[in-house]
Write an enzyme that holds these catalytic residues in place. Sequence first.
Site, PDB file in Angstrom:
ATOM      1  CB  CYS A 158      -8.061   0.568 -12.107  1.00 28.01           C
ATOM      2  SG  CYS A 158      -6.501   0.611 -11.029  1.00 28.01           S
TER       3      CYS A 158
ATOM      4  CB  ALA B 131      -3.758   3.160 -12.316  1.00 29.63           C
TER       5      ALA B 131
ATOM      6  NE  ARG C  86       2.599   8.209 -14.700  1.00 28.71           N
ATOM      7  CZ  ARG C  86       2.037   8.827 -15.726  1.00 28.71           C
ATOM      8  NH1 ARG C  86       1.382   8.244 -16.753  1.00 28.71           N
ATOM      9  NH2 ARG C  86       2.124  10.340 -15.594  1.00 28.71           N
TER      10      ARG C  86
ATOM     11  CG  HIS D 220      -6.620  11.545 -13.115  1.00 30.46           C
ATOM     12  ND1 HIS D 220      -6.833  11.475 -14.332  1.00 30.46           N
ATOM     13  CD2 HIS D 220      -5.355  10.783 -13.019  1.00 30.46           C
ATOM     14  CE1 HIS D 220      -6.182  10.600 -14.944  1.00 30.46           C
ATOM     15  NE2 HIS D 220      -5.023  10.152 -13.986  1.00 30.46           N
TER      16      HIS D 220
END
Length: 548
Positions: free
Chosen positions: A68, A71, A102, A200
Amino acid sequence: MAPKTLEKEVAAVPVSTAYLDDVLDKYEPKVYKNRKKHLLVVDHTLESPQEIMANVRTIPGILSHRGCCYAGCKGVVLAPLKDALTIVHGPIGCSFYTWGTRRHKASNDEGELNLVPYTFSTDMHETDIVFGGEKKLTAAIEEALQLFTPSAINICSTCPVGLIGDDINAVAARIEEKYGITTIAYSCEGYKGVSQSAGHHIANNQLIKRIIGSNDAEPTAQYNVNLLGEYNIGGDGWETERILKRCGINVISVMTGDGSIEEMRRSHKADLNLVQCHRSINYIAEMMQAQYGTDWLKVNFVGLTTTVRSLRQIATYFEDTALSARVEEVIKDELAQIAEDIEHYKTLLAGKTAALYVGGSRSHHYQALLRDLGMSTVIAGYEFAHRDDYEGREIKGSIKIDADSKNIEELELGPVDGKYRLRFSPDKLEALKQEIESLGYYEGIIKEMDNGTLLVDDLNHFETEEFIRALKPDVFFSGIKDKYVLQKSGTHSRQLHSYDYAGPYAGFKGAVNFAHDLVMDLNTPVWQQIVPPWRKEPLLVGSIGGEQ
């Protein structure tokens, strides 16, 4: 910009799409019409460039691998910043989803702050949803400030926050006024945009507005760069920095693996931006060029040939024969150190086939490394790419923005007085672009893919299983959501989001690590020995009309 083409041999063998048609035929007409635009078999013999649909909403009900908006903002771009207190305003599940999964590695000298191992959350409950959570957010930040002294505070909102209307911008303003610390609100509710790509963009916007360019300290080195879109998974960023420093190239700021707010504040003093992951950080590359005149170069430090090419392009940009000579010395020495290992692994991996489906630019980057090892790719695709990531930046002007993405702010920026500087005249820069194909340009994934390779956008679980059955790759490089489905089906899978707790895989030594791990995996085919219970006996037993 006119399209650039890479020299590539094109096989005259006709490209078959029979297996693709078989998979699509299993969809109902409406789904068939949609998914057909997201899949193509690469064919370089066609007169017109191939087009693929991307960055649009996933069909409801399909098991997509996407994440999403939240995220993408918190989990990808902001989480690796080691001196920022990044707090999640929302339920605790959202925090755990983006914490420690991650493997963003970060180091700090004695006395320096490293908040990467921590997670901060307001842990919203039902009562907070009903009565509002602004007071709880304020109290949580004040509690954290009693324990730590960060360089900045990032507030990331989740879906419930956007739905109930908590004003995180107002909270940020009050905290900043009261404590004198830069506090930034990121309205990155998960439902914004169509994937993590929206997050982003939101993170890039706020970093360029509030952080980048706020410290004018001059660098002391001769060749200064920023490394953009490098998140230091498994230590990739450290290996890349090691190589650059051997060449005499100074890294001012890494965005954002093992990165810091303080380094990012003076990143506008760099001579050149190196873009590793195009999708997650191209916004900052473009905005820094608009505000500070900083050129950017698309690089790839995954793979031997691509690492060599990237180093040589950097040296060419700086137009210094001494630097170019030093780069060649480093390349020669690094390749000599690994030559024996690489040749050994190539004999074990030659002829193997692979499928890649991950986020960012990794599906493109790792095809180069696989090619170096004698392997070929049969499937490749992205979770959250835009069309230019597939087809190249020359098509950006023709992309129609989907309605779901129009709520993401597009910044219109111009030169900053006193800080804007051009290294080259416009004519000189254009001449340099003819020599350096990746200067201010990303060619996209299609141009470097072999004829007949399947390219997929927003792959789902059904298609994954069907294409694996049809193309039978030796290994599938994927993410955590589909890794175990593949392995239980007998196809080995390796994560390229967290490297299965290995790495680094970047650079020269990283290529050896990657080859070693892959050989170990493929020669330990434990998953192929497992027979799922449903293949031996039915899971459901019933009767019709009283008969068994």
